[in-house]
Design a protein around this motif. Structure first.
Motif: not given
Length: 157
Positions: A85-92, A113-121
């Motif tokens: 599964i590929c998880i991509i940060a949305g705020d890049i 799928i995109f998640v909202p935060s690169k910090q949290d990822l």
């Protein structure tokens, strides 16, 4: 003798103050604030519940060494034919850094799928640095939690 015990006491108080600060900032911005910061191409974007499940899955994969972090490492894994599964940060920013990854995932038929935060990822991936993209490898295919994530992410996209 008195000086060394004073130093130890001051170090302890500094550590306690730091831990209090970390506890206060652990809350961070709300999900809605994070969603307002995402890029235009961040579709499909995970909902609040799915985001939490994804972070939990990333943390589990990081502990079991089944995680690729970063654009370079994930791109290499995708070219070699790894599944997961590929998880991509949305705020890049800039978007160009990750804009090619969804296409690569679709060609390799890997759910993304995109998640909202690169910090949290990054925090979920057990690193201090923000992470733009992770790939949870499917080495634990028998794991029930992993298969649930695959079904949910596939349904979103």
């Amino acid at each position: 003798m008195g000086k060394s015990s004073d130093k130890k006491a001051s170090k302890k108080s500094k550590k306690e103050a730091k831990s209090e600060k970390v506890g206060d900032t652990a809350e961070g911005p709300s999900y809605d604030e994070l969603v307002s910061r995402v890029n235009v191409i961040s579709k499909p974007l995970a909902g609040k519940k799915l985001t939490k499940k994804l972070y939990k899955g990333v943390k589990k994969a990081a502990n079991s060494k089944g995680l690729c972090r970063g654009v370079k490492e994930v791109g290499k894994a995708l070219r070699k034919g790894s599944k997961g599964i590929c998880i991509i940060a949305g705020d890049i920013s800039p978007i160009d850094v990750i804009s090619h990854v969804p296409v690569m995932c679709e060609e390799a038929s890997i759910p993304y799928i995109f998640v909202p935060s690169k910090q949290d990822l990054g925090a979920a991936g057990q690193t201090k640095r923000p992470t733009s993209i992770v790939l949870i490898k499917s080495s634990d295919a028998s794991d029930e939690e992993y298969s649930d994530l695959v079904k949910e992410v596939s349904a979103e996209s």
